[in-house]
Design a protein around this motif. Sequence first.
Motif, PDB file in Angstrom:
ATOM      1  N   ARG A   1       6.487  -9.036  11.853  1.00 36.74           N
ATOM      2  CA  ARG A   1       6.881  -8.533  10.536  1.00 36.74           C
ATOM      3  C   ARG A   1       6.282  -9.377   9.422  1.00 36.74           C
ATOM      4  O   ARG A   1       5.992  -8.879   8.345  1.00 36.74           O
ATOM      5  CB  ARG A   1       8.405  -8.531  10.423  1.00 36.74           C
TER       6      ARG A   1
ATOM      7  N   PHE B   1      -1.980   5.963  12.446  1.00 42.95           N
ATOM      8  CA  PHE B   1      -2.695   5.588  11.232  1.00 42.95           C
ATOM      9  C   PHE B   1      -2.399   4.114  10.890  1.00 42.95           C
ATOM     10  O   PHE B   1      -1.263   3.666  11.005  1.00 42.95           O
ATOM     11  CB  PHE B   1      -2.217   6.445  10.034  1.00 42.95           C
TER      12      PHE B   1
ATOM     13  N   TYR C   1      -2.601   1.576   7.622  1.00 44.30           N
ATOM     14  CA  TYR C   1      -2.760   1.511   6.179  1.00 44.30           C
ATOM     15  C   TYR C   1      -2.648   0.059   5.714  1.00 44.30           C
ATOM     16  O   TYR C   1      -2.009  -0.774   6.350  1.00 44.30           O
ATOM     17  CB  TYR C   1      -1.656   2.295   5.456  1.00 44.30           C
TER      18      TYR C   1
ATOM     19  N   GLN D   1      -1.545  -2.007   2.077  1.00 40.61           N
ATOM     20  CA  GLN D   1      -0.966  -1.830   0.748  1.00 40.61           C
ATOM     21  C   GLN D   1      -1.082  -3.110  -0.054  1.00 40.61           C
ATOM     22  O   GLN D   1      -0.623  -4.174   0.376  1.00 40.61           O
ATOM     23  CB  GLN D   1       0.507  -1.410   0.836  1.00 40.61           C
TER      24      GLN D   1
ATOM     25  N   PHE E   1       0.641  -1.337   7.185  1.00 40.95           N
ATOM     26  CA  PHE E   1       1.559  -0.359   7.767  1.00 40.95           C
ATOM     27  C   PHE E   1       0.867   0.423   8.872  1.00 40.95           C
ATOM     28  O   PHE E   1      -0.308   0.771   8.785  1.00 40.95           O
ATOM     29  CB  PHE E   1       2.034   0.637   6.707  1.00 40.95           C
TER      30      PHE E   1
ATOM     31  N   GLN F   1       3.894  12.067   8.542  1.00 45.34           N
ATOM     32  CA  GLN F   1       3.601  10.719   9.012  1.00 45.34           C
ATOM     33  C   GLN F   1       4.844   9.848   8.842  1.00 45.34           C
ATOM     34  O   GLN F   1       5.445   9.825   7.773  1.00 45.34           O
ATOM     35  CB  GLN F   1       2.427  10.124   8.220  1.00 45.34           C
TER      36      GLN F   1
ATOM     37  N   PHE G   1       6.225   6.086   8.865  1.00 47.88           N
ATOM     38  CA  PHE G   1       5.715   4.732   8.689  1.00 47.88           C
ATOM     39  C   PHE G   1       6.629   3.703   9.359  1.00 47.88           C
ATOM     40  O   PHE G   1       7.857   3.845   9.372  1.00 47.88           O
ATOM     41  CB  PHE G   1       5.618   4.390   7.199  1.00 47.88           C
ATOM     42  N   GLY G   2       5.995   2.657   9.864  1.00 49.71           N
ATOM     43  CA  GLY G   2       6.728   1.506  10.344  1.00 49.71           C
ATOM     44  C   GLY G   2       7.150   0.620   9.182  1.00 49.71           C
ATOM     45  O   GLY G   2       6.841   0.910   8.026  1.00 49.71           O
ATOM     46  N   PRO G   3       7.838  -0.493   9.482  1.00 50.70           N
ATOM     47  CA  PRO G   3       8.334  -1.376   8.426  1.00 50.70           C
ATOM     48  C   PRO G   3       7.263  -2.264   7.810  1.00 50.70           C
ATOM     49  O   PRO G   3       7.490  -2.889   6.781  1.00 50.70           O
ATOM     50  CB  PRO G   3       9.385  -2.227   9.145  1.00 50.70           C
TER      51      PRO G   3
ATOM     52  N   ARG H   1       3.745  -8.113   6.786  1.00 49.89           N
ATOM     53  CA  ARG H   1       3.323  -8.791   5.560  1.00 49.89           C
ATOM     54  C   ARG H   1       2.438  -9.964   5.951  1.00 49.89           C
ATOM     55  O   ARG H   1       2.902 -10.918   6.574  1.00 49.89           O
ATOM     56  CB  ARG H   1       4.531  -9.258   4.769  1.00 49.89           C
TER      57      ARG H   1
END
Lengths: 115, 112
Positions: A9, A33, A35, A37, A91, A104, A106-108, A111
């Motif tokens: 995480r 997928f 991603y 951010q 993500f 879709q 998304f997972g948590p 970071r």
Amino acid sequence: DAGVIQSPRHEVTEMGQEVTLRCKPISGHNSLFWYRQTMMRGLELLIYFNNNVPIDDSGMPEDRFSAKMPNASFSTLKIQPSEPRDSAVYFCASSADGLAGETQYFGPGTRLLVL
Amino acid sequence: QQQVKQSPQSLIVQKGGISIINCAYENTAFDYFPWYQQFPGKGPALLIAIRPDVSEKKEGRFTISFNKSAKQFSLHIMDSQPGDSATYFCAASRSSYGKLTFGQGTILTVHP
């Protein structure tokens, strides 16, 4: 259902180190997928798999990034060597049928901080 | 053209008010327009979605309005609540391809 599972995480590493992010999609989903951010660039699609095959990797920043999906229940995103500009939230998302435009999930997120 | 432009970047609304977020797209091949809601420390979650065969879709307090000729769509949140405070993303895709292009996001704050 447990949803999309991502690990770790949180990750703090030093520039030049290898980073591996992991994702377990929702069981039965055939599209996955990755991603990234950031505040500056928002949500960017890095790569998209359908039935474990990469469909679109046009968002992968450069050769330092690589992604694999060896089976339907596991994917990795690797950064080698890592750089401070890679710091972001990554993500993973999965969908029941990405090619049919299914939702879709998304997972948590992971970071990542590269010092 | 793959861009989806979203506005405003941030929005402050009083409890009970209407929140409106707008998006514009360029690619006429897009045929799926979802809105995602993201709370701090969480991944985005689908809120509501529309396809261009209808001009409006309502789910509870959330409504999407779609204008195909103008290539614009918007999210309306009626009777906004403090619990709606989050970041909202519009997105667009060709449903036969699945790749979502996201807008830059709108940070919504609803004051009690």
